[in-house]
Write a protein that holds these residues in place. Structure first.
Motif, short mmCIF file in Angstrom:
data_model
loop_
_atom_site.label_atom_id
_atom_site.label_comp_id
_atom_site.label_asym_id
_atom_site.label_seq_id
_atom_site.Cartn_x
_atom_site.Cartn_y
_atom_site.Cartn_z
N ALA A 86 -6.83 25.20 -24.87
CA ALA A 86 -6.83 23.99 -24.05
C ALA A 86 -6.83 24.28 -22.55
O ALA A 86 -7.24 23.41 -21.77
N PHE A 87 -6.39 25.47 -22.12
CA PHE A 87 -6.13 25.68 -20.70
C PHE A 87 -6.81 26.94 -20.16
O PHE A 87 -6.93 27.95 -20.85
N ASP A 88 -7.17 26.84 -18.87
CA ASP A 88 -7.68 28.00 -18.13
C ASP A 88 -6.54 28.82 -17.53
O ASP A 88 -6.71 30.01 -17.25
N ASN A 89 -5.39 28.18 -17.32
CA ASN A 89 -4.21 28.87 -16.77
C ASN A 89 -2.94 28.27 -17.35
O ASN A 89 -2.88 27.09 -17.69
N ILE A 90 -1.92 29.11 -17.41
CA ILE A 90 -0.54 28.66 -17.55
C ILE A 90 0.22 29.25 -16.37
O ILE A 90 0.10 30.45 -16.10
N VAL A 91 0.98 28.42 -15.67
CA VAL A 91 1.77 28.91 -14.54
C VAL A 91 3.24 28.63 -14.79
O VAL A 91 3.61 27.58 -15.35
N MET A 92 4.08 29.56 -14.38
CA MET A 92 5.53 29.46 -14.61
C MET A 92 6.26 30.08 -13.42
O MET A 92 6.00 31.22 -13.07
N PHE A 93 7.16 29.32 -12.84
CA PHE A 93 7.99 29.81 -11.73
C PHE A 93 9.44 29.79 -12.20
O PHE A 93 10.03 28.74 -12.41
N ASP A 94 10.02 30.97 -12.38
CA ASP A 94 11.41 31.10 -12.84
C ASP A 94 11.64 30.38 -14.17
O ASP A 94 12.60 29.62 -14.33
N VAL A 95 10.76 30.65 -15.12
CA VAL A 95 10.87 30.04 -16.44
C VAL A 95 11.08 31.08 -17.53
O VAL A 95 11.93 30.91 -18.42
N LEU A 96 10.35 32.19 -17.47
CA LEU A 96 10.41 33.18 -18.54
C LEU A 96 11.83 33.64 -18.82
O LEU A 96 12.23 33.79 -19.97
N HIS A 97 12.62 33.86 -17.77
CA HIS A 97 13.97 34.38 -18.00
C HIS A 97 14.92 33.32 -18.56
O HIS A 97 16.06 33.64 -18.92
N HIS A 98 14.46 32.07 -18.68
CA HIS A 98 15.25 31.03 -19.32
C HIS A 98 14.90 30.85 -20.81
O HIS A 98 15.60 30.12 -21.51
N LEU A 99 13.85 31.49 -21.27
CA LEU A 99 13.43 31.30 -22.66
C LEU A 99 14.31 32.13 -23.60
O LEU A 99 14.52 33.32 -23.38
N ALA A 100 14.78 31.49 -24.65
CA ALA A 100 15.64 32.19 -25.61
C ALA A 100 14.85 33.23 -26.40
O ALA A 100 15.37 34.31 -26.69
N LYS A 101 13.60 32.91 -26.76
CA LYS A 101 12.77 33.80 -27.58
C LYS A 101 11.38 33.94 -26.93
O LYS A 101 10.43 33.26 -27.31
#
Length: 263
Positions: A86-101
Motif C-alpha cells: 500500500a505504501f511507498d514509505n513508512i516513517v517513524m520518529f521515536d516509535v521503534l523503541h516503544h514496540l513490544a515485539k
C-alpha cells in the motif's frame, strides 16, 4: 488509554522554539530519505511530520496508537490495517523503541511496503557518548540484554508507551546480521549516527531547556560538520533507512522464531 500525553507534546511543541529547532532537523532528514509517494506515519504523536512532508511529494497517512483529531487513523504497529504493497514509505520518529515485539512490526512493514519502498526511522542511539544520559537522565529505560527479535504476541495489558531505548542500537548495530537474516526483504540502505549536545540540552518534550533558541541552529550546523567523524562514537540519535527488496516469495518470509521452527 487516553491522548493526554500526545496533547502535552503538541502544546510543548508550540511553546518551545529550541525543541522545534532540534526536531526540525530530524524531520528534514526523514523527508530527505523518503521516496515520493504514499507514506504511512506511525506514532504521529503531536502531528508535526506533515508540516515537513510538503517539501517532497509525500501523501501522508498519519496514525498513532490513540485517537487525536489531528491524525488520520488509529493503528497498532504490530498489526497494520492496510493491504499489501500500500505504501511507498513508512516513517517513524521515536516509535521503534516503544514496540513490544519489533519482529511483528517488521513483518508487517515488509508486507505493506511496495517493492523499492522505504522504512525511515529516527531513534535513540546508545553510544559511548549517550549511554550515561539515556541510562540515568532519561525517563525511558535502556535494557541491552532484552531480545529485540523475540517471538510471540505482545502483552495486551502492556502500556504502549512503555519502551526500551536499546532496541534500535541492538537491531542495527550489535545484532545487524541477525536482523538481516530474519528480514532479507528489508535491505539496510543506511544507518547514520548524529545529534550531540543540542538534543539533550533542549530537554526534548520536557518543559525545560538549557540551550537558548537562537543558539540551536549554529549548534546543529557544528554538529552536522563533525557527525561523519564522531557520530558513531558520540551520537545521541540514529536514522535508519530500510528498502523493500523485490525478492521471491520464498526469500521474502522472515526467519521463523525458535518456537515456530520447533512446531
Amino acid at each position: 488509554m487516553t491522548d493526554v500525553k500526545l496533547r502535552e507534546h503538541r502544546a510543548l511543541w508550540g511553546r518551545k522554539p529550541a525543541l522545534r529547532g532540534v526536531y526540525t532537523d530530524c524531520y528534514q532528514r526523514m523527508v530527505a530519505a523518503c521516496r515520493s509517494g504514499r507514506t504511512l506515519e506511525l506514532g504521529g504523536g503531536p502531528g508535526n511530520f506533515k508540516t515537513f512532508a510538503g517539501t517532497k511529494d509525500l501523501d501522508v497517512v498519519s496514525t498513532d496508537i490513540v485517537f487525536t483529531p489531528w491524525l488520520d487513523a488509529v493503528c497498532d504497529g504490530h498489526y497494520l490495517p492496510f493491504v499489501d504493497g500500500a505504501f511507498d514509505n513508512i516513517v517513524m520518529f521515536d516509535v521503534l523503541h516503544h514496540l513490544a515485539k519489533p519482529r511483528l512490526f517488521f513483518a508487517e512493514a515488509q508486507r505493506v511496503l511496495k517493492p523499492g519502498g522505504r522504512l525511515v526511522m529516527v531513534e535513540p542511539a546508545i553510544t559511548a557518548g549517550s549511554r550515561l544520559f539515556y541510562t540515568f537522565l532519561h525517563p525511558e529505560p535502556v535494557r541491552m540484554a532484552e531480545d529485540p527479535l523475540a517471538t510471540g504476541p505482545p502483552d495486551p495489558d502492556r502500556d504502549p508507551f512503555d519502551s526500551n531505548q536499546a532496541f534500535p542500537t541492538l537491531l542495527f548495530r550489535r545484532q545487524r546480521r541477525r536482523f538481516e537474516a530474519a528480514f532479507p526483504a528489508l535491505g539496510i540502505r543506511a544507518v547514520r549516527w548524529f545529534s550531540f549536545l543540542a538534543y539533550p540540552l533542549s530537554g526534548g518534550f520536557r518543559p525545560w531547556s538549557l540551550v537558548p533558541a537562537r543558539l540551536v541552529d549554529p549548534l546543529l550546523r557544528l554538529e552536522a560538520a563533525i557527525e561523519p567523524y564522531l557520530g558513531r562514537l558520540l551520537g545521541f540519535r540514529m536514522i535508519t533507512v530500510l528498502e523493500r527488496r523485490p525478492v521471491a516469495d520464498e526469500a521474502d518470509r522472515c526467519d521463523p522464531g525458535p518456537q515456530e521452527r520447533a512446531g
